[in-house]
Design a protein around this motif. Structure first.
Motif, short mmCIF file in Angstrom:
data_model
loop_
_atom_site.label_atom_id
_atom_site.label_comp_id
_atom_site.label_asym_id
_atom_site.label_seq_id
_atom_site.Cartn_x
_atom_site.Cartn_y
_atom_site.Cartn_z
N LEU A 66 0.91 -1.23 -0.06
CA LEU A 66 0.17 -0.04 0.06
C LEU A 66 0.84 1.36 -0.05
CD1 LEU A 66 -2.88 -1.17 2.40
CD2 LEU A 66 -3.02 -0.56 0.04
N LYS A 67 1.97 1.16 0.71
CA LYS A 67 2.98 2.37 0.65
C LYS A 67 3.37 2.57 -0.76
CE LYS A 67 4.62 2.85 5.30
NZ LYS A 67 3.79 1.55 6.19
N THR A 68 3.78 1.48 -1.36
CA THR A 68 4.32 1.44 -2.94
C THR A 68 3.43 1.97 -3.86
OG1 THR A 68 5.71 -0.55 -2.31
CG2 THR A 68 5.35 0.03 -4.80
N PHE A 69 1.96 1.54 -3.60
CA PHE A 69 1.04 2.05 -4.41
C PHE A 69 0.94 3.48 -4.41
CE2 PHE A 69 -3.35 3.58 -5.09
CZ PHE A 69 -3.42 3.14 -6.53
N LYS A 70 0.89 4.05 -3.15
CA LYS A 70 0.96 5.55 -3.03
C LYS A 70 1.88 6.28 -3.90
CE LYS A 70 0.40 9.23 0.29
NZ LYS A 70 1.08 10.22 -0.35
N GLN A 71 3.21 5.74 -3.70
CA GLN A 71 4.31 5.99 -4.27
C GLN A 71 3.89 6.00 -5.84
OE1 GLN A 71 7.69 3.77 -1.92
NE2 GLN A 71 8.57 4.86 -3.74
N MET A 72 3.46 5.29 -6.55
CA MET A 72 3.36 5.11 -7.87
C MET A 72 2.12 6.01 -8.14
SD MET A 72 1.26 3.69 -10.74
CE MET A 72 1.64 3.35 -11.98
N PHE A 73 1.15 6.00 -7.23
CA PHE A 73 -0.03 7.03 -7.57
C PHE A 73 0.45 8.48 -7.82
CE2 PHE A 73 -3.36 9.71 -6.60
CZ PHE A 73 -4.50 9.13 -7.44
N ASP A 74 1.30 8.87 -6.75
CA ASP A 74 1.57 10.11 -6.67
C ASP A 74 2.55 10.58 -7.92
OD1 ASP A 74 0.28 10.53 -4.24
OD2 ASP A 74 1.79 10.29 -3.11
N ARG A 75 3.33 9.42 -8.42
CA ARG A 75 4.19 10.03 -9.55
C ARG A 75 3.48 10.20 -11.02
NH1 ARG A 75 10.23 7.46 -10.80
NH2 ARG A 75 10.52 8.43 -12.98
N TYR A 76 2.70 8.83 -11.20
CA TYR A 76 2.04 8.96 -12.39
C TYR A 76 0.63 9.10 -12.67
CZ TYR A 76 6.38 6.16 -13.43
OH TYR A 76 7.79 5.71 -13.46
N LEU A 77 -0.03 9.22 -11.62
CA LEU A 77 -1.53 9.01 -11.48
C LEU A 77 -2.34 10.37 -10.98
CD1 LEU A 77 -2.07 5.22 -10.83
CD2 LEU A 77 -2.06 6.40 -13.43
N THR A 78 -1.71 11.05 -10.07
CA THR A 78 -2.63 11.87 -9.22
C THR A 78 -3.31 12.93 -9.83
OG1 THR A 78 -2.43 13.27 -7.20
CG2 THR A 78 -0.17 13.30 -8.92
N GLU A 79 -2.69 13.32 -11.03
CA GLU A 79 -3.46 14.51 -11.78
C GLU A 79 -4.77 13.90 -12.35
OE1 GLU A 79 -2.77 17.73 -11.66
OE2 GLU A 79 -1.15 17.16 -10.19
#
Length: 564
Positions: A66-79
């Protein structure tokens, strides 16, 4: 408040404990309200786009997924994504999370509730409430097998000789599964989906109370959207189909009442993979049941249309949709953790054409899951395949593969409703045949888990299929989110035009947007009357003119005043 009591009476009649159940529900609602939950968005709009993902989708050594997912989300998907649907992240025993052992715990292999809370700082959250069944390893069922009187009536044991021929079967597995009790006696227990997914008994009001408690708990943990899984099967009555029972609808309405009272703005979404008329029945009167229903015909219809190179059936179906409303809307999707369901297009597409498409896709690597019919025969129930590989042949090049993927997702992002994109589609995944070999489950073909550092390299590799898919889908989503005409409630008028084209107008007050998709491998034309600007490319179109679209090209044409 009296509405809740009235619903309990409609479900259970004059049972002695109804008054007690009623007051327990009210008390539980007050407990939730006292927690002063995060303010919910009062209504959905064009900026709401949902990501569908597993909690352990991305992994790296020494870190909770879940921590890794947040990293991925914040880098590629947050917008792109205002909401994230985390598929069941509770302890489970099978079906990638949908055989829940404990509703109120986070699977320790994924992380903790604190990780869920941290993720909510980046995106609003959608949880699953798997309310039709529990795992055979759950505490409730283990107590039942042990003869604990506390759960004596939590499950359904009609006996081996009961006539279940009228029951609708979504799977080819046995409806009743044999279990051995603590005293050696054998019980045949109702298991709609699998032996490890034991249906709970809503005829017992204590079960309803337990499920309301779970619903409110999820809201307390940050869920702003809640998906009600497989709810069509909740109420069983012998001699009936045991699907879409009037008391099932009454239970969903009760869930809605509880939700609105406890945390207004929380959205309930019903998951019913059934023909369209039954699916939309979960809107109730428009204000009293689901806020959203899954738009199940959309994935197979878009696939069928690209497969045939014709928008004729898709256009005809889209014209039949109920007018967009402010009060409720469709939850649109093309791909998900499940396969592409075929039942929702039965009656829309001739059976022979469905079977021909299934046969053609199977030759290209898709897997097929079947259901049992009333006469004992079997029919294809769903296609198991990534949406990217469903749309193209194995010999197609990546340029063509991406074009088809984008035209399909343009439809998803421009139709009335709230769109959702599955993570495998977002990152351009192909069929995971190794995953199927490992699990022996067809659905594993579209459920690949990733080593995050390795995936990063692929996503950052300029020109790769993954990089291009992510880049282009992010671009389309950004355009959608900045256009009020794509508000879920803005009107849609489907046009009669070239059969290769799926064309419609979205209208809101005095503005309109003409959206046109070429679903074929050939050029297609239509007449254009008026002045437009394509918001995807800024190209301007005068009038009159002939709009010519290349294979799989699409345009989002906003109408402007003549000469502007």
């Amino acid at each position: 408040m009296n509405k809740i009591k009235q619903r309990l009476r409609r479900i259970y009649g004059e049972q002695e404990n109804i008054e007690t159940i009623y007051h327990s529900i009210l008390q539980r609602i007050e407990e939730t309200k006292a927690k002063k939950l995060k303010q919910r968005k009062p209504q959905w709009d064009e900026k709401d786009v949902v990501l569908i993902t597993y909690g352990d989708q991305f992994q790296q050594k020494g870190q909770a997924p879940l921590k890794t997912f947040k990293q991925m989300f914040d880098r590629y998907l947050t917008e792109s994504f205002s909401l994230t649907h985390i598929l069941p992240f509770y302890p489970y025993s099978s079906d990638d999370g949908f055989s829940v052992i404990d509703y109120k715990q986070v699977n320790e292999e994924l992380g903790t509730w604190k990780d869920i809370e941290h993720l909510s700082h980046s995106t609003r959250l959608m949880f699953d409430h798997v309310c039709n069944h529990v795992s055979q390893e759950s505490q409730w069922f283990q107590k039942y097998l042990a003869g604990d009187p506390e759960v004596d009536n939590y499950f359904i044991s009609p006996g081996p000789d009961v006539d279940t021929s009228a029951v609708t079967r979504p799977r080819a597995t046995p409806l009743l599964s044999r279990f051995t009790m603590h005293d050696g006696e054998e019980h045949y227990i109702w298991t709609t989906f699998s032996r490890d997914q034991v249906d709970v008994n809503y005829e017992n009001p204590l079960v309803l109370l337990e499920m309301i408690d779970v619903l409110l708990f999820y809201m307390e943990q940050g869920a702003e959207y809640v998906r009600l899984d497989a709810i069509g099967f909740m109420w069983k009555e012998m001699g009936t189909a045991c699907i879409h029972h009037e008391k099932t609808h009454e239970i969903i309405k009760l869930f809605r009442d509880v939700t609105d009272l406890a945390a207004e703005g929380t959205v309930l979404i019903t998951e019913t993979n059934v023909p369209h008329e039954h699916n939309i029945s979960y809107f109730g009167n428009g204000n009293d049941e689901a806020h959203m229903v899954y738009q199940f015909p959309l994935p197979p219809l878009v696939l069928y249309s690209v497969y045939k190179g014709s928008a004729e059936v898709l256009s005809q179906w889209a014209r039949s949709l109920p007018a967009a409303r402010e009060e409720n809307t469709f939850f649109n999707f093309l791909a998900s953790h499940d396969g592409i369901g075929l039942n929702p297009i039965r009656g829309l597409v001739p059976e022979k054409e469905i079977l021909d498409m299934v046969e053609g896709l199977e030759k290209e690597g898709a897997l097929v899951s079947s259901k049992q019919n009333e006469d004992g025969s079997e029919s294809p129930y769903e296609l198991n395949v990534t949406y990217m590989d469903a749309l193209s042949k194995q010999t197609d090049d990546d340029t063509l593969r991406l074009k088809r993927m984008l035209v399909a997702h343009s439809i998803l992002l421009t139709m009335p409703g709230v769109p959702s994109v599955y993570i495998q589609s977002m990152i351009g995944s192909r069929n995971d045949e190794a995953g199927v070999a490992q699990t022996s489950m067809n659905r594993s073909i579209n459920r690949k888990k990733f080593d995050y550092p390795t995936l990063q390299e692929e996503l950052d590799h300029e020109g790769s299929l993954r990089e291009q898919t992510l880049l282009e889908l992010n671009r389309l989503i950004a355009k959608r989110k900045n256009e009020p005409l794509f508000h879920p409630a803005s009107r849609m008028e489907v046009l009669q035009t070239n059969e290769k084209l799926f064309a419609f107008i979205r209208k809101k007050r005095n503005e309109e947007m003409l959206v046109v998709h070429n679903l074929s491998s050939e050029q297609a034309t239509m007449g254009l009357h008026g002045s437009y600007v394509d918001i995807l490319t800024d190209q301007r179109w005068g009038t009159p003119t002939l709009l010519t679209l290349d294979p799989y090209q699409f345009v989002w044409l906003k109408k402007v005043e003549e000469g502007v």
